[in-house]
Design an enzyme around this catalytic site. Sequence first.
Site, PDB file in Angstrom:
ATOM      1  CG  ASP A  46       2.314   4.866   5.747  1.00  0.00           C
ATOM      2  OD1 ASP A  46       1.847   3.730   6.474  1.00  0.00           O
ATOM      3  OD2 ASP A  46       2.752   5.730   6.159  1.00  0.00           O
TER       4      ASP A  46
ATOM      5  CG  ASP B 226       0.087   0.112   2.623  1.00  0.00           C
ATOM      6  OD1 ASP B 226       0.257   1.097   2.927  1.00  0.00           O
ATOM      7  OD2 ASP B 226       0.367  -1.223   2.971  1.00  0.00           O
TER       8      ASP B 226
END
Length: 284
Positions: A223, A221
């Site tokens: 973050d 991802d």
Amino acid sequence: MGQMELGFSGSLIGIIGGTGLDDLDILEGRTEKYVDTPYGKPSDALILGKIKNVDCVLLSRHGRHHTLMPSSVNYRANMWALKEEGCTHLLATTACGSLREEIQPGDIVIIDQFIDRTTKRHLTFYDGNHSCLPGVCHVSMAEPFCAKTREVLMDVAKKLGIKCHSKGTVITIEGPRFSSRAESLMFRSWGADVINMTTVPEVIFAKEAGICYASIAMATDYDCWKEHEEMVSVDKVLKTLKENANKATSLLLTTIPQIGSMDWAETMQNLKNSVQLSVILPKH
């Protein structure tokens, strides 16, 4: 192990399975071995077996049912158990968030540096409470990961056509919460490329134990620094890991025989020397 013997006789490769790779089924002739250490019990049983005739030991960092949060992992016991079993090398897998546009979810990063933001963890074997390891260890962390092992991983990734970043700085936070946006932006300004909750202190104990350690960091991802991007969530992390677990698996299956066929005597001797030169023994 007493005095943490650092001898070398052929490669025995340890694999530490992180989130999403807790129960890797890649070893032939698997047997389980439950052990104890001067620092308590490791996260789970050691799984012994072979990959293409190379002896391997697999350990699930969080337990095979993912019962241990990052702060509760007994990193010292894990590393002691793997060293005691005879591991010369450790290939660790870790889920991480990306702090850089160019490191996309699904990419692999062969990290070469770390920044420590943990607060609750033991950071050395040499804590004065265990007579088997007397003294104080000021181990050098200028090059925390084994350059030669990282090189093998990068070459293999290239041959397999896996998108792989050849270096990167990981920032390890205490967790178990994810970062605030302000923290995420600050970590980017510090020069961190990815973020996770487990590389420290694992990498430190590997160095103190004289083990060639490298980490396969899998970006799941962005973050929370990136605007207009879906917020990081456990669901999203696990979904991306599931989709990309085959990359880490094929990387391990091809890298391990390669490591097993190489001469590591000089590398191991250098590690051993650096550990011995780092310990200040008590004066009698």
